[in-house]
Design a protein around this motif. Structure first.
Motif, PDB file in Angstrom:
ATOM      1  N   GLU A   1      -0.849  11.995 -13.996  1.00 33.83           N
ATOM      2  CA  GLU A   1      -2.018  10.618 -14.026  1.00 33.83           C
ATOM      3  C   GLU A   1      -1.760   9.660 -13.262  1.00 33.83           C
ATOM      4  N   ALA A   2      -1.448   9.069 -14.670  1.00 37.76           N
ATOM      5  CA  ALA A   2      -1.319   7.798 -14.257  1.00 37.76           C
ATOM      6  C   ALA A   2      -0.448   6.917 -13.165  1.00 37.76           C
ATOM      7  N   ALA A   3       0.404   8.178 -12.676  1.00 37.00           N
ATOM      8  CA  ALA A   3       0.699   7.142 -11.652  1.00 37.00           C
ATOM      9  C   ALA A   3       0.475   7.034  -9.950  1.00 37.00           C
ATOM     10  N   LEU A   4      -0.128   8.910 -10.790  1.00 40.85           N
ATOM     11  CA  LEU A   4      -1.654   8.962  -9.616  1.00 40.85           C
ATOM     12  C   LEU A   4      -2.280   7.810  -9.213  1.00 40.85           C
ATOM     13  N   GLU A   5      -3.270   7.389 -10.342  1.00 42.52           N
ATOM     14  CA  GLU A   5      -3.810   6.390 -10.742  1.00 42.52           C
ATOM     15  C   GLU A   5      -3.874   5.520  -9.918  1.00 42.52           C
ATOM     16  N   ARG A   6      -2.397   4.536 -10.637  1.00 39.51           N
ATOM     17  CA  ARG A   6      -1.704   3.841  -9.639  1.00 39.51           C
ATOM     18  C   ARG A   6      -1.359   4.087  -8.091  1.00 39.51           C
ATOM     19  N   GLY A   7      -1.393   4.371  -8.100  1.00 40.84           N
ATOM     20  CA  GLY A   7      -0.373   4.693  -6.510  1.00 40.84           C
ATOM     21  C   GLY A   7      -2.471   4.880  -5.660  1.00 40.84           C
ATOM     22  N   LEU A   8      -3.452   5.357  -6.434  1.00 40.84           N
ATOM     23  CA  LEU A   8      -4.514   5.399  -5.667  1.00 40.84           C
ATOM     24  C   LEU A   8      -5.259   3.895  -5.508  1.00 40.84           C
ATOM     25  N   SER A   9      -5.465   3.158  -6.665  1.00 43.75           N
ATOM     26  CA  SER A   9      -5.677   2.271  -6.610  1.00 43.75           C
ATOM     27  C   SER A   9      -5.063   1.196  -6.104  1.00 43.75           C
ATOM     28  N   GLU A  10      -3.501   1.073  -6.275  1.00 46.96           N
ATOM     29  CA  GLU A  10      -2.972  -0.047  -5.810  1.00 46.96           C
ATOM     30  C   GLU A  10      -3.269   0.568  -3.899  1.00 46.96           C
ATOM     31  N   GLY A  11      -2.826   1.705  -3.943  1.00 47.79           N
ATOM     32  CA  GLY A  11      -3.157   1.608  -2.135  1.00 47.79           C
ATOM     33  C   GLY A  11      -4.429   1.766  -1.495  1.00 47.79           C
ATOM     34  N   LEU A  12      -5.570   2.309  -2.051  1.00 62.14           N
ATOM     35  CA  LEU A  12      -7.085   1.344  -2.014  1.00 62.14           C
ATOM     36  C   LEU A  12      -7.030  -0.105  -1.719  1.00 62.14           C
ATOM     37  N   ALA A  13      -6.814  -1.330  -2.586  1.00 56.24           N
ATOM     38  CA  ALA A  13      -6.471  -2.230  -2.970  1.00 56.24           C
ATOM     39  C   ALA A  13      -6.195  -3.010  -1.868  1.00 56.24           C
ATOM     40  N   ALA A  14      -4.787  -2.112  -2.019  1.00 57.20           N
ATOM     41  CA  ALA A  14      -3.555  -3.365  -0.325  1.00 57.20           C
ATOM     42  C   ALA A  14      -5.147  -3.150   0.977  1.00 57.20           C
ATOM     43  N   TYR A  15      -5.903  -1.743   1.178  1.00 56.54           N
ATOM     44  CA  TYR A  15      -6.571  -1.585   2.655  1.00 56.54           C
ATOM     45  C   TYR A  15      -7.372  -2.378   2.387  1.00 56.54           C
TER      46      TYR A  15
ATOM     47  N   MET B   1       0.522  -1.074  -0.251  1.00 58.61           N
ATOM     48  CA  MET B   1       0.317  -0.268  -0.380  1.00 58.61           C
ATOM     49  C   MET B   1       0.776   1.472   0.009  1.00 58.61           C
ATOM     50  N   LEU B   2       1.603   1.623   1.085  1.00 57.45           N
ATOM     51  CA  LEU B   2       2.186   2.456   1.338  1.00 57.45           C
ATOM     52  C   LEU B   2       3.930   2.746  -0.162  1.00 57.45           C
ATOM     53  N   HIS B   3       3.496   1.696  -0.782  1.00 57.70           N
ATOM     54  CA  HIS B   3       4.964   1.857  -2.151  1.00 57.70           C
ATOM     55  C   HIS B   3       4.449   2.883  -3.072  1.00 57.70           C
ATOM     56  N   ALA B   4       2.867   1.381  -3.708  1.00 58.22           N
ATOM     57  CA  ALA B   4       2.642   2.286  -4.588  1.00 58.22           C
ATOM     58  C   ALA B   4       2.237   3.753  -3.912  1.00 58.22           C
ATOM     59  N   LEU B   5       1.883   3.873  -2.846  1.00 57.83           N
ATOM     60  CA  LEU B   5       1.649   6.222  -2.633  1.00 57.83           C
ATOM     61  C   LEU B   5       2.663   7.109  -3.058  1.00 57.83           C
TER      62      LEU B   5
ATOM     63  N   GLY C   1     -13.105  13.349   6.776  1.00 60.16           N
ATOM     64  CA  GLY C   1     -11.260  13.066   6.689  1.00 60.16           C
ATOM     65  C   GLY C   1     -11.500  12.713   5.006  1.00 60.16           C
ATOM     66  N   VAL C   2     -11.250  13.177   4.156  1.00 57.35           N
ATOM     67  CA  VAL C   2     -11.636  12.271   2.948  1.00 57.35           C
ATOM     68  C   VAL C   2     -10.375  13.532   2.023  1.00 57.35           C
ATOM     69  N   THR C   3      -9.435  12.485   1.560  1.00 61.32           N
ATOM     70  CA  THR C   3      -8.964  13.765   0.704  1.00 61.32           C
ATOM     71  C   THR C   3      -9.359  14.173  -0.643  1.00 61.32           C
ATOM     72  N   GLY C   4      -8.444  15.647  -1.010  1.00 63.95           N
ATOM     73  CA  GLY C   4      -9.129  15.839  -2.028  1.00 63.95           C
ATOM     74  C   GLY C   4      -8.494  15.439  -3.429  1.00 63.95           C
ATOM     75  N   VAL C   5      -7.772  14.095  -3.362  1.00 62.20           N
ATOM     76  CA  VAL C   5      -6.984  13.374  -4.691  1.00 62.20           C
ATOM     77  C   VAL C   5      -8.544  12.295  -4.630  1.00 62.20           C
ATOM     78  N   GLU C   6      -8.670  11.824  -3.057  1.00 59.09           N
ATOM     79  CA  GLU C   6      -9.696  10.811  -2.714  1.00 59.09           C
ATOM     80  C   GLU C   6     -11.370  10.881  -3.669  1.00 59.09           C
ATOM     81  N   ILE C   7     -11.515  12.501  -3.049  1.00 67.66           N
ATOM     82  CA  ILE C   7     -12.494  13.296  -3.759  1.00 67.66           C
ATOM     83  C   ILE C   7     -12.531  13.067  -5.550  1.00 67.66           C
ATOM     84  N   GLU C   8     -11.394  13.729  -5.965  1.00 69.46           N
ATOM     85  CA  GLU C   8     -10.921  14.063  -7.608  1.00 69.46           C
ATOM     86  C   GLU C   8     -11.677  12.496  -8.209  1.00 69.46           C
ATOM     87  N   ARG C   9     -11.074  11.008  -7.955  1.00 70.94           N
ATOM     88  CA  ARG C   9     -11.093  10.342  -8.352  1.00 70.94           C
ATOM     89  C   ARG C   9     -12.647   9.864  -8.077  1.00 70.94           C
TER      90      ARG C   9
END
Ligand code: SF4
Ligand code: SF4
Length: 182
Positions: A16-30, A1-5, A59-67
């Motif tokens: 944008e691709a790195a951000l999407e990968r980080g969020l998608s993998e990070g949330l999947a790991a959670y 989770m941490l690595h992707a983010l 406590g929802v962050t901006g990048v999560e709202i954006e997604r």
């Protein structure tokens, strides 16, 4: 989770691709972590159980709202959903009073499922119950006895999401209704 983010944070702010990968993998790991916890400590949560989706997650962050917004933008009724969030955001109340109002999240469908399940924020994922599901309903006589353990992700995860949000000029933390209405 941490690595992707962390990779997303190291990438260029407009990658944008790195951000999407980080969020998608990070949330999947959670989610995988939560699945493990649930194996050891069964929760009462199940599909179609929606009392917690009649709240306003904080406590929802901006990048999560954006997604989440990108997901809503694919809906044929996106204008209706956005306007419902704007209406809710304009009626803010303190957390307990809001729960008792039982306003459904505009992303809840008629079968009690989240229409943006894959893009739902950590605050939604982390909300679970160990007491019977019906106790989560504010009209239940056992509501005050409910136990929602809040399986929050490690603090560093939230800090990375906040840093990713800040460098994109987004809010580092807001509530769901305000974020989606903004
Ligand atoms: S937190 Fe409560 S209302 Fe939400 S899914 Fe779990 S048991 Fe159901
Ligand atoms: S975004 Fe989805 S999971 Fe979160 S409150 Fe709304 S319907 Fe529930």
């Amino acid at each position: 989770m941490l690595h992707a983010l962390q990779d997303a944070l190291r990438a260029a702010p407009d990658d944008e691709a790195a951000l999407e990968r980080g969020l998608s993998e990070g949330l999947a790991a959670y989610d995988a972590y939560l699945a493990l916890v649930v194996t050891a400590h069964p929760m009462s949560c199940r599909v179609g159980c929606t009392a917690c989706c009649h709240d306003n997650p904080r406590g929802v962050t901006g990048v999560e709202i954006e997604r989440l917004r990108r997901s809503v933008d694919t809906f044929p009724d996106r204008a209706r959903v956005k306007s419902a969030f704007a209406r809710l955001a304009a009626q803010r109340a303190d957390a307990e009073a809001w729960r008792r109002r039982q306003e459904p999240c505009p992303l809840l469908d008629g079968d009690g499922r989240c229409r943006a399940y894959a893009a739902r924020p950590l605050a939604c994922r982390a909300f679970v119950a160990v007491t019977p599901a019906e106790w989560c309903d504010p009209s239940s006589p056992r509501y005050a006895d409910r136990v929602n353990p809040h399986l929050d992700p490690p603090r560093v995860i939230l800090q990375i999401l906040q840093a990713l949000s800040a460098r994109r000029g987004l809010s580092v933390a807001t509530d769901l209704h305000t974020g989606m209405a903004g």
